[in-house]
Motif scaffolding. Structure first.
Motif, short mmCIF file in Angstrom:
data_model
loop_
_atom_site.label_atom_id
_atom_site.label_comp_id
_atom_site.label_asym_id
_atom_site.label_seq_id
_atom_site.Cartn_x
_atom_site.Cartn_y
_atom_site.Cartn_z
N LEU A 291 35.22 53.28 39.83
CA LEU A 291 35.15 51.82 39.83
C LEU A 291 35.85 51.30 38.59
CD1 LEU A 291 31.46 50.97 40.87
CD2 LEU A 291 33.50 50.92 42.30
N GLN A 292 36.87 50.49 38.79
CA GLN A 292 37.64 49.98 37.66
C GLN A 292 37.86 48.48 37.82
OE1 GLN A 292 40.91 52.48 36.39
NE2 GLN A 292 42.17 50.72 35.97
N SER A 293 37.82 47.76 36.70
CA SER A 293 38.05 46.32 36.76
C SER A 293 38.49 45.82 35.40
CB SER A 293 36.75 45.59 37.17
OG SER A 293 35.84 45.57 36.09
N ASN B 264 47.37 42.33 43.28
CA ASN B 264 46.94 41.46 42.18
C ASN B 264 46.38 42.24 40.99
OD1 ASN B 264 47.59 39.00 43.43
ND2 ASN B 264 45.79 39.20 44.75
N TYR B 265 46.28 43.57 41.12
CA TYR B 265 45.80 44.36 39.98
C TYR B 265 47.01 45.04 39.33
CZ TYR B 265 42.33 46.89 37.22
OH TYR B 265 41.54 47.36 36.17
N ASN C 58 40.17 41.73 38.94
CA ASN C 58 41.15 41.60 37.85
C ASN C 58 40.77 40.45 36.90
OD1 ASN C 58 41.81 39.35 39.34
ND2 ASN C 58 43.99 39.82 39.54
N ILE C 59 39.51 40.04 36.96
CA ILE C 59 39.01 39.04 36.01
C ILE C 59 38.68 39.76 34.71
CG2 ILE C 59 37.16 37.38 35.54
CD1 ILE C 59 36.94 37.10 38.67
N VAL D 116 48.42 35.02 37.11
CA VAL D 116 47.75 36.04 37.92
C VAL D 116 46.86 35.40 38.98
CG1 VAL D 116 46.12 37.99 37.87
CG2 VAL D 116 47.70 37.65 35.98
N ASN D 117 46.91 35.94 40.19
CA ASN D 117 45.94 35.54 41.22
C ASN D 117 44.67 36.35 40.99
OD1 ASN D 117 47.64 33.78 42.72
ND2 ASN D 117 48.70 35.57 43.55
N ARG D 118 43.65 35.69 40.48
CA ARG D 118 42.41 36.41 40.16
C ARG D 118 41.61 36.70 41.43
NH1 ARG D 118 43.09 38.28 34.94
NH2 ARG D 118 44.29 36.68 33.82
N TYR D 119 40.95 37.85 41.45
CA TYR D 119 40.12 38.21 42.59
C TYR D 119 38.91 39.00 42.13
CZ TYR D 119 41.68 43.08 42.34
OH TYR D 119 41.89 44.36 41.92
#
Length: 362
Positions: free
Chosen positions: A104-106, A313-314, A59-60, A77-80
């Motif tokens: 694949l999604q980000s 977190n997403y 989620n960056i 947001v808690n980034r991961y």
């Protein structure tokens, strides 16, 4: 003389006014629309529903879209960023459970380290699946060179939502800077088509300032652009975003839900053989939302196989469903949903867009 809904539905082509009439339909007229779209789906794509195992691996994000919960400026947001081994484990799960395909999604990044990482991951996914797993990626705007690199590494479908075909509306939901350009978004879609990806796009339905005119133009845009696949869902506001200030101007969640179903139905009639996803956001509003979309026109569903520890977190929007289920739970749930919607799961199949294949064979 005003045409009836039945007369409109008998036509091969819709005008913008026809589409607006269909999107505003209610009661019996809405039923007629859904009956026609369901019939069109069965005739052109059949009962098969294809799985796309969804891995939201990071989620960056460098973008700052005004509606999005993981926008760069949201410090809450808690980034991961999931390790490659975990992503490959999810790909192996999808392969062993005969999903046929992976997504694949980000959040969006375009630094060299990220580009190289995706290229390597794509090659590894092909390896762990004996070259059998289809791969869709949805990682935002990139250069043509990057898209080509990822295509050569094994990705063959790409989803890049236009969000709105109306440039003025697009600019209202994005910051005004060169990192958020409608022209760039269009250019990227063109690149994807030129390279040979099955190209997907989509819009959010019920965003602030949006009109029926905008939505009709969105559908006509997809038809004119000759898109292969579409993912569109209802807009759900997030309280950590600038757009949240307009929450009182939005139509009700239920109205956004109904309108999304009508958008799917109209598009299925307009573009008979494309792939249309049943969006997770539908289920955030109605527990049976995804089944309803499958019944009236959608033919793709995306079980979330992101490792459970990071799913929460997403959050692009709030009240996202399925964030605490494991991959096995999600699979069982999806199977039940597809059966309820009278669909047949296309196990082990890529489920490529028939529209794309026909265009390739011309």
């Amino acid at each position: 003389m005003t045409k009836s809904i039945e007369q409109i539905l008998q036509q091969d082509q819709f005008t913008k006014d026809d589409i607006i009439r269909l999107l505003q339909s209610k009661n019996e007229d809405e039923k007629a629309l859904f009956a026609k779209s369901s019939e069109t789906k069965l005739k052109y794509v059949g009962r098969n529903v294809h799985f796309r195992g969804l891995v939201e691996f990071s989620n960056i994000c460098k973008k700052d879209c005004l509606y999005c919960g993981i926008r760069a400026s949201n410090s809450a947001v808690n980034r991961y960023d999931i390790a490659d081994e975990e992503i490959l484990k999810a790909a192996k799960f999808a392969y062993e459970n005969k999903y046929g395909s992976l997504v694949l999604q980000s959040g969006e990044r375009s630094d060299q380290k990220f580009i190289d990482r995706i290229e390597k991951l794509l090659k590894e996914i092909k390896k762990v699946s004996n070259n059998e797993l289809g791969i869709t990626i949805s990682i935002g705007e990139q250069t043509k060179e990057t898209y080509q690199k990822w295509f050569d590494a094994g990705a063959h479908r790409y989803l890049l939502r236009i969000e709105s075909s109306n440039k003025e509306l697009y600019n209202k939901i994005h910051p005004k800077n060169e990192d958020h350009s409608h022209e760039t978004r269009l250019k990227c879609l063109k690149y994807l088509q030129e390279i040979g990806y099955q190209t997907g796009t989509g819009v959010m339905i019920g965003i602030p300032f949006q009109t029926y005119d905008d939505l009709a133009n969105d559908l006509l845009f997809m038809q004119k652009f000759d898109i292969d696949m579409v993912g569109m869902g209802p807009f759900i506001e997030h309280d950590q975003t600038p757009m949240y200030q307009y929450k009182d101007q939005l139509m009700s969640l239920n109205d956004r839900f109904r309108l999304t179903l009508k958008m799917i139905a109209v598009l299925r009639i307009m573009m008979k053989d494309i792939n249309i996803a049943s969006a997770t956001a539908l289920q955030a509003i109605d527990p049976l939302g995804r089944e309803k979309a499958l019944r009236i026109g959608a033919n793709i569903i995306m079980p979330n196989i992101t490792p459970t520890t990071e799913r929460a977190n997403y959050l692009l929007y709030q009240n996202k469903p399925c964030i605490d289920e494991g991959a096995d739970d999600c699979t069982n749930c999806m199977e039940a949903r597809i059966n309820m919607a009278d669909g047949v799961i296309g196990y082990g199949e890529w489920g490529d867009s028939q529209h794309f294949r026909k265009r390739q064979n011309k």
